[in-house]
Design a protein around this motif. Structure first.
Motif, PDB file in Angstrom:
ATOM      1  N   PHE A   1      29.621  14.951   3.983  1.00  0.00           N
ATOM      2  CA  PHE A   1      30.247  14.051   4.935  1.00  0.00           C
ATOM      3  C   PHE A   1      31.105  12.982   4.254  1.00  0.00           C
ATOM      4  CE2 PHE A   1      26.254  15.181   7.334  1.00  0.00           C
ATOM      5  CZ  PHE A   1      26.892  16.029   8.225  1.00  0.00           C
ATOM      6  N   THR A   2      32.133  12.534   4.968  1.00  0.00           N
ATOM      7  CA  THR A   2      32.936  11.393   4.541  1.00  0.00           C
ATOM      8  C   THR A   2      32.376  10.140   5.199  1.00  0.00           C
ATOM      9  OG1 THR A   2      34.917  12.761   4.342  1.00  0.00           O
ATOM     10  CG2 THR A   2      35.231  10.377   4.467  1.00  0.00           C
ATOM     11  N   MET A   3      32.008   9.160   4.387  1.00  0.00           N
ATOM     12  CA  MET A   3      31.399   7.924   4.859  1.00  0.00           C
ATOM     13  C   MET A   3      32.386   6.771   4.709  1.00  0.00           C
ATOM     14  SD  MET A   3      28.344   9.297   5.354  1.00  0.00           S
ATOM     15  CE  MET A   3      27.159   7.965   5.508  1.00  0.00           C
TER      16      MET A   3
ATOM     17  N   TRP B   1      27.156  -5.637   5.491  1.00  0.00           N
ATOM     18  CA  TRP B   1      27.942  -4.406   5.521  1.00  0.00           C
ATOM     19  C   TRP B   1      27.538  -3.555   6.717  1.00  0.00           C
ATOM     20  CZ3 TRP B   1      24.147  -5.427   1.887  1.00  0.00           C
ATOM     21  CH2 TRP B   1      22.983  -4.681   1.997  1.00  0.00           C
ATOM     22  N   ILE B   2      28.403  -2.619   7.067  1.00  0.00           N
ATOM     23  CA  ILE B   2      28.036  -1.519   7.947  1.00  0.00           C
ATOM     24  C   ILE B   2      28.572  -0.232   7.329  1.00  0.00           C
ATOM     25  CG2 ILE B   2      27.878  -2.830  10.084  1.00  0.00           C
ATOM     26  CD1 ILE B   2      30.628  -1.860  10.850  1.00  0.00           C
ATOM     27  N   THR B   3      27.816   0.850   7.493  1.00  0.00           N
ATOM     28  CA  THR B   3      28.196   2.158   6.976  1.00  0.00           C
ATOM     29  C   THR B   3      28.272   3.125   8.152  1.00  0.00           C
ATOM     30  OG1 THR B   3      26.975   1.635   4.954  1.00  0.00           O
ATOM     31  CG2 THR B   3      27.695   3.916   5.254  1.00  0.00           C
ATOM     32  N   VAL B   4      29.341   3.920   8.204  1.00  0.00           N
ATOM     33  CA  VAL B   4      29.599   4.789   9.353  1.00  0.00           C
ATOM     34  C   VAL B   4      29.828   6.214   8.865  1.00  0.00           C
ATOM     35  CG1 VAL B   4      31.090   5.191  11.359  1.00  0.00           C
ATOM     36  CG2 VAL B   4      30.668   2.844  10.568  1.00  0.00           C
ATOM     37  N   CYS B   5      29.261   7.174   9.604  1.00  0.00           N
ATOM     38  CA  CYS B   5      29.492   8.593   9.340  1.00  0.00           C
ATOM     39  C   CYS B   5      30.130   9.211  10.581  1.00  0.00           C
ATOM     40  CB  CYS B   5      28.182   9.292   9.004  1.00  0.00           C
ATOM     41  SG  CYS B   5      28.394  11.038   8.585  1.00  0.00           S
ATOM     42  N   PRO B   6      31.472   9.219  10.661  1.00  0.00           N
ATOM     43  CA  PRO B   6      32.135   9.714  11.870  1.00  0.00           C
ATOM     44  C   PRO B   6      31.798  11.161  12.208  1.00  0.00           C
ATOM     45  CG  PRO B   6      33.667   8.462  10.512  1.00  0.00           C
ATOM     46  CD  PRO B   6      32.428   8.669   9.697  1.00  0.00           C
ATOM     47  N   GLU B   7      31.687  12.011  11.193  1.00  0.00           N
ATOM     48  CA  GLU B   7      31.474  13.442  11.448  1.00  0.00           C
ATOM     49  C   GLU B   7      30.095  13.741  12.031  1.00  0.00           C
ATOM     50  OE1 GLU B   7      33.357  15.643   7.774  1.00  0.00           O
ATOM     51  OE2 GLU B   7      32.716  13.610   7.272  1.00  0.00           O
ATOM     52  N   ARG B   8      29.186  12.793  11.944  1.00  0.00           N
ATOM     53  CA  ARG B   8      27.807  13.022  12.418  1.00  0.00           C
ATOM     54  C   ARG B   8      27.558  12.186  13.663  1.00  0.00           C
ATOM     55  NH1 ARG B   8      23.713  15.693  13.413  1.00  0.00           N
ATOM     56  NH2 ARG B   8      21.998  16.020  11.930  1.00  0.00           N
TER      57      ARG B   8
ATOM     58  N   THR C   1      17.494  14.161   7.877  1.00  0.00           N
ATOM     59  CA  THR C   1      17.988  14.521   9.212  1.00  0.00           C
ATOM     60  C   THR C   1      19.487  14.261   9.333  1.00  0.00           C
ATOM     61  OG1 THR C   1      17.485  12.338  10.165  1.00  0.00           O
ATOM     62  CG2 THR C   1      15.749  14.006  10.234  1.00  0.00           C
ATOM     63  N   LEU C   2      20.001  13.277   8.601  1.00  0.00           N
ATOM     64  CA  LEU C   2      21.440  13.010   8.633  1.00  0.00           C
ATOM     65  C   LEU C   2      22.220  14.199   8.089  1.00  0.00           C
ATOM     66  CD1 LEU C   2      23.870  11.016   8.992  1.00  0.00           C
ATOM     67  CD2 LEU C   2      23.451  10.317   6.624  1.00  0.00           C
TER      68      LEU C   2
END
Length: 285
Positions: free
Chosen positions: A12-14, A25-32, A53-54
């Motif tokens: 995944f691209t984070m 901070w915030i971290t986002v995984c658009p593809e998931r 699970t991610l």
């Protein structure tokens, strides 16, 4: 200057949005499912995340802040009827099990944000017969996380929704204090209305409990942290849930009750070719 880092993790691209000091901070995984996987304040990660699970697309993500759309909660036998037709709908809807697209990222001295898009497709229409665009904008300003939500109905008929969010906050304790002026709560474990005394003990509870929001600010105290939620008045409920052997408690803002697509009594209906906008913010002290 706020920064936005893009990096690869597993397949995944984070994206990570970070305060100039590096303390939040915030971290986002658009593809998931467009999910926020991390939210840090005071140099401490506040969200629980089961990474296994991610990275397993066959599983629902346990952790972060899953997006609940078009429904929050479950349906009877995971089914509903609409316009005389039967449909199957997964728990908590479709948004969390489909990839989202990145529309825009931005950062300056004051804040940083990322906007992500989930749109209807042939596969979503087999489950939910509407054309739509959902845009979430995640903004970090100081130690505050703001989630602006835009639900656009591209169909020629009204579109029923009752979205929500499912934050997993790290906690070793299962007792939640709530500063909320309500006298009762609903316990899904025995389906009874009970007196609310200022805190909920989730120990030994398998199912969730639901409290009605009587105003647009909710303060939850879990373990050593205070979670301040502010929200648009469309969010009528706060839902609490946990798993007994896991180190988290979910404090979830929902717009409507569980099962509304079955009852069809209190849905949010977005008019044809119109947009429903709403928001929630979190700040942890």
């Amino acid at each position: 200057m706020y920064t936005i880092d893009r990096f690869e993790q597993e397949m995944f691209t984070m994206y990570q949005l970070k305060h100039p000091t590096g303390n939040s901070w915030i971290t986002v995984c658009p593809e998931r499912g467009g999910i926020i996987t991390g939210y840090g304040t005071n140099n401490e990660e506040r969200l629980y995340l089961n990474e296994a699970t991610l990275f397993d697309r066959k599983k629902n993500v346990r952790g972060g802040i899953p997006v609940l759309f078009p429904i929050s909660g479950q349906l009877e036998d995971k089914q509903y009827q609409w316009d005389g037709k039967h449909y199957d709908m997964p728990n908590h809807g479709l948004a969390r099990i489909h990839p989202w697209e990145v529309l825009e990222t931005y950062s300056d001295e004051d804040h940083a944000f990322i906007s992500v898009l989930f749109r209807s497709s042939l596969s979503t229409k087999a489950v939910y017969p509407f054309d739509f665009k959902v845009i979430f904008t995640y903004t970090l300003r100081g130690d505050q996380l703001l989630i602006h939500q835009s639900y656009e109905n591209l169909s020629a008929i009204p579109m029923p929704i009752y979205p929500g969010l499912h934050p997993y906050f790290k906690s070793d304790k299962k007792v939640v204090g709530l500063d909320i002026p309500t006298k009762t709560y609903y316990d899904y474990n025995d389906e009874e209305e009970k007196a609310f005394t200022g805190q909920i003990d989730l120990n030994n509870l398998k199912e969730a409990v639901r409290l009605e929001n009587t105003h647009t600010q909710v303060k939850a105290t879990i373990d050593h942290q205070s979670i301040n939620m502010e929200m648009d008045d469309a969010f009528h409920y706060t839902v609490l849930w946990t798993e007994q052997d896991q180190h988290f408690v979910c404090v979830e803002p929902w717009t409507r009750k569980n099962g509304e697509m079955n009852k069809q009594e209190n849905l949010i209906e977005v008019p044809a070719h119109d947009t429903f906008d709403t928001w929630v913010s979190f700040q942890i002290i």
